[in-house]
Design an enzyme around this catalytic site. Structure first.
Site, PDB file in Angstrom:
ATOM      1  N   HIS A 181       0.878  -1.258  -0.130  1.00 39.37           N
ATOM      2  CA  HIS A 181      -0.221  -0.036   0.009  1.00 39.37           C
ATOM      3  C   HIS A 181       0.801   1.212  -0.146  1.00 39.37           C
ATOM      4  O   HIS A 181       1.462   1.600   1.052  1.00 39.37           O
ATOM      5  CB  HIS A 181      -0.940   0.125   1.351  1.00 39.37           C
ATOM      6  CG  HIS A 181      -1.935   1.009   1.434  1.00 39.37           C
ATOM      7  ND1 HIS A 181      -2.855   1.186   2.158  1.00 39.37           N
ATOM      8  CD2 HIS A 181      -2.354   2.186   0.357  1.00 39.37           C
ATOM      9  CE1 HIS A 181      -3.784   1.975   1.992  1.00 39.37           C
ATOM     10  NE2 HIS A 181      -3.385   2.720   0.773  1.00 39.37           N
ATOM     11  N   HIS A 236       3.691   0.840   3.089  1.00 41.14           N
ATOM     12  CA  HIS A 236       3.633  -0.405   4.069  1.00 41.14           C
ATOM     13  C   HIS A 236       3.159  -1.419   3.597  1.00 41.14           C
ATOM     14  O   HIS A 236       2.390  -1.361   2.265  1.00 41.14           O
ATOM     15  CB  HIS A 236       2.907   0.016   5.312  1.00 41.14           C
ATOM     16  CG  HIS A 236       1.218   0.663   5.026  1.00 41.14           C
ATOM     17  ND1 HIS A 236       1.009   1.805   4.652  1.00 41.14           N
ATOM     18  CD2 HIS A 236       0.410  -0.212   5.418  1.00 41.14           C
ATOM     19  CE1 HIS A 236      -0.276   1.797   4.363  1.00 41.14           C
ATOM     20  NE2 HIS A 236      -0.798   0.628   4.813  1.00 41.14           N
ATOM     21  N   ASP A 274      -0.212  -4.429   3.967  1.00 39.34           N
ATOM     22  CA  ASP A 274      -1.426  -4.836   4.973  1.00 39.34           C
ATOM     23  C   ASP A 274      -1.727  -6.354   4.966  1.00 39.34           C
ATOM     24  O   ASP A 274      -1.817  -6.772   4.054  1.00 39.34           O
ATOM     25  CB  ASP A 274      -2.567  -3.875   4.413  1.00 39.34           C
ATOM     26  CG  ASP A 274      -2.681  -2.436   4.533  1.00 39.34           C
ATOM     27  OD1 ASP A 274      -2.484  -2.105   5.610  1.00 39.34           O
ATOM     28  OD2 ASP A 274      -2.867  -2.022   3.500  1.00 39.34           O
ATOM     29  N   LYS A 299      -0.035   9.038  29.668  1.00 42.11           N
ATOM     30  CA  LYS A 299       1.307  10.213  29.476  1.00 42.11           C
ATOM     31  C   LYS A 299       2.142   9.284  28.991  1.00 42.11           C
ATOM     32  O   LYS A 299       2.938   8.130  29.369  1.00 42.11           O
ATOM     33  CB  LYS A 299       1.751  10.125  31.219  1.00 42.11           C
ATOM     34  CG  LYS A 299       2.958  11.024  31.566  1.00 42.11           C
ATOM     35  CD  LYS A 299       3.129  11.568  32.932  1.00 42.11           C
ATOM     36  CE  LYS A 299       4.092  12.398  33.136  1.00 42.11           C
ATOM     37  NZ  LYS A 299       5.306  12.259  32.285  1.00 42.11           N
ATOM     38  N   ASP A 326       6.426   8.825  27.615  1.00 44.54           N
ATOM     39  CA  ASP A 326       7.792   9.068  27.854  1.00 44.54           C
ATOM     40  C   ASP A 326       8.716   9.314  26.853  1.00 44.54           C
ATOM     41  O   ASP A 326       9.132   8.460  26.163  1.00 44.54           O
ATOM     42  CB  ASP A 326       8.279   7.766  28.511  1.00 44.54           C
ATOM     43  CG  ASP A 326       9.668   7.893  29.419  1.00 44.54           C
ATOM     44  OD1 ASP A 326       9.938   8.820  29.461  1.00 44.54           O
ATOM     45  OD2 ASP A 326      10.280   7.043  29.666  1.00 44.54           O
ATOM     46  N   GLU A 342       4.133   4.722  32.302  1.00 45.00           N
ATOM     47  CA  GLU A 342       4.493   5.898  33.082  1.00 45.00           C
ATOM     48  C   GLU A 342       3.268   6.435  34.122  1.00 45.00           C
ATOM     49  O   GLU A 342       3.430   6.614  35.248  1.00 45.00           O
ATOM     50  CB  GLU A 342       5.130   6.979  32.585  1.00 45.00           C
ATOM     51  CG  GLU A 342       5.739   8.026  33.357  1.00 45.00           C
ATOM     52  CD  GLU A 342       6.918   9.125  32.726  1.00 45.00           C
ATOM     53  OE1 GLU A 342       7.222  10.145  33.415  1.00 45.00           O
ATOM     54  OE2 GLU A 342       6.687   9.180  31.425  1.00 45.00           O
TER      55      GLU A 342
END
Length: 550
Positions: A35, A41, A43, A246, A248, A383
């Site tokens: 694709h 990439h 699929d 959150k 990192d 995290e």
């Protein structure tokens, strides 16, 4: 997952992709489609439960034993998609050329079918035109928006590598990607009511448009603003909050002005060249101008963001893909959005990114009770969470309490003020001496002696020698005790100008204000030393403890 999400993401009056339907059966077919969208990439699709379960594999399936590749689980596709080859017109989701790169059948034992999919572990034996052999797929973690990261690796024996000529030939039609792309007005219509031959199609639709904005918003040009900050808290806050993961990584603003894109850290360092793929992806967004706020992250083999993997020597590691998770939109098409409520800014951001592809991702709100989310995050080794009020405006440079952070691991930045002598067989230095600022005074926090390999010791030692000084930069040394630095040891230390900032993970703060079990994670060039303070949880926004019954 079904086909509802697939169909919602597409307008079948504008794309030749098949709408399709669920088809119950026990087929064991697979297809791999090359694709050429914004990012090339492969699929990978497996027939299960009446649909094609699908993964986007950026580098294609591995062919060497033990070699691992990232595979992002995406929406289910209809079975009719297995012979779709042609052009998805501009302005549609996934616009670009699609080739049926390989197809065939797969063996499904106890771990190869729906049961394996549910458990997050699929063992496969493929029988295709190009690929034959054994592979294993393992889910790294579940993600609320459905794009779960998986790893796929080759089992048993190596397979002969696919050469460039075979890689660029369709297993279905024998065409190259260039020949498919040159169809222009002709697209592959799959088998919708015909023999599946090439048929004329309409001209491609114009590119996707940016979200519509109110004329009442203030005008603004793409410009750097100091990012809004989150306040550290110990407990889940009371009230109605929206929760995000959150990360990192490195906080970054991305400024788009036409095709010019800048990736800027929170201290205005320009990372546009370092993260060139990210800049190119933002340049293709359907907006003339925009300012995005988010986090640049590298994912480890379990799909977790890891600051260590963002260190420059590791950026070329194929197993550490780098992404940008956008969580806010500050400016769009010449309009200042900072005064809008967060819920509206995120709605506009999601609309702007709806057709974007890796490495650009939308950081969606997490669904579920925060207690359950925190428990899950702790089990996954992540995290923490960021809690935000849905009605909050964007307060540049402020830590007002409208955004909060809840950490399940202890980790923060510290300023390097010196290092100790090497001991035993370790070369260069024994431990870093780190601290934080209180006002204009640098306060000692800890010696950090773990987290280094030989190359890192050598590299850091070289940087530190260039900024060596004779005067002690810490205002509160010497300090006796097992975690301090007494006078006799200070004579053997080398002191440096407090210019470098280190990221450090630790188990806890001791009663005398030192770090227990500190581990060095990396250097933070995106932070100025004077910004580094000791993070202390705010109590006033935490949830009150329930009263005991008497």
């Amino acid at each position: 997952m079904g086909l509802a999400r697939y169909q919602k993401m597409r307008d079948f009056q504008r794309t030749p992709e098949p709408a399709g339907f669920l088809k119950r059966g026990k087929g064991h077919s697979f297809v791999i489609q090359k694709h050429a969208a914004r990012q090339l990439h492969y699929d990978f699709r497996l027939e299960m439960e009446g649909v094609l379960k699908s993964w986007a594999v950026p580098k294609g399936l591995p062919t060497r034993r033990g070699e691992r590749r990232l595979a992002m689980h995406v929406e289910d596709h209809p079975l009719a998609y297995a012979d779709f080859e042609g052009i998805i017109p501009a302005g549609n989701y996934g616009a670009g050329s699609v080739m049926v790169w390989d197809f065939g059948t797969f063996d499904a034992d106890g771990r190869g079918g729906p049961a394996g999919l549910k458990k997050g572990h699929i063992d496969l034996t493929l029988h295709g035109k190009k690929l034959n052999g054994d592979w294993t797929m393992v889910r790294m973690r579940r993600v609320e928006n459905g794009k779960d990261p998986w790893l796929i690796f080759k089992r048993e024996n190596d397979m002969k590598a696919i050469g460039p000529r075979v890689d660029d030939r369709s297993a279905l039609t024998g065409r190259t990607m260039k020949q498919i792309a040159e169809q222009k007005k002709r697209v592959w219509q799959s088998n919708r009511g015909s023999s599946g031959k090439l048929k004329p199609a309409e001209e491609p639709e114009p590119a996707a448009k940016a979200p519509k904005l109110s004329a009442k918003l203030k005008p603004a040009k793409p410009a750097f603003v100091e990012p809004m900050k989150a306040l550290l808290v110990e407990a889940i806050p009371a009230g109605d909050w929206k929760y995000e993961l959150k990360f990192d990584g490195i906080r970054a603003l991305i400024l788009k002005a036409g095709k010019k894109v800048q990736v800027l850290s929170r201290n205005r360092k320009d990372y546009s060249e370092r993260f060139a793929d990210l800049a190119r992806a933002v340049a293709e967004l359907p907006a003339k101008s925009a300012v995005l706020d988010g986090e640049v992250v590298a994912l480890d083999q379990k799909g977790r963001s890891s600051f260590q993997l963002l260190q420059a020597p590791l950026l070329e590691d194929q197993e550490a893909p780098v992404y940008y998770y956008a969580f806010d939109l500050l400016q769009l098409e010449g309009k200042d959005l900072k005064a809008l409520p967060l819920s509206e800014r995120k709605r506009l951001l999601e609309e702007l990114l709806q057709e974007s592809e890796d490495p650009l991702r939308f950081s969606a709100n997490l669904e579920g009770k925060p207690e359950v989310l925190l428990k899950k995050i702790r089990s996954l080794g992540l995290e923490g969470l960021v809690a935000k009020r849905a009605d909050s405006v964007y307060e540049s440079g402020r830590r007002s309490g409208a955004w909060l952070k809840l950490k399940v691991t202890q980790q923060q930045e510290f300023v390097i003020g010196g290092f100790t002598e090497p001991r035993r067989s370790r070369p260069y230095f024994g431990a870093l001496i780190v601290g934080y600022y209180e006002g204009k005074e640098l306060r000692f926090a800890s010696k950090v002696g773990t987290g280094f390999d030989h190359a890192l010791l050598k590299s850091l030692h070289g940087q530190l020698k260039k900024i060596a000084r004779s005067k002690v930069p810490f205002s509160d040394l010497p300090q006796p005790g097992p975690h301090g630095i007494p006078s006799w040891e200070m004579k053997r230390c080398t002191w440096v100008e407090p210019k470098l900032v280190a990221e450090v993970r630790f188990s806890e703060w001791t009663r005398d204000g030192h770090l227990r079990q500190p581990v060095f994670l990396g250097i933070r060039p995106d932070l100025s030393p004077l910004e580094v303070k000791r993070e202390r949880p705010a109590v006033r926004v935490g949830r009150r403890k329930p009263r005991r019954k008497t």
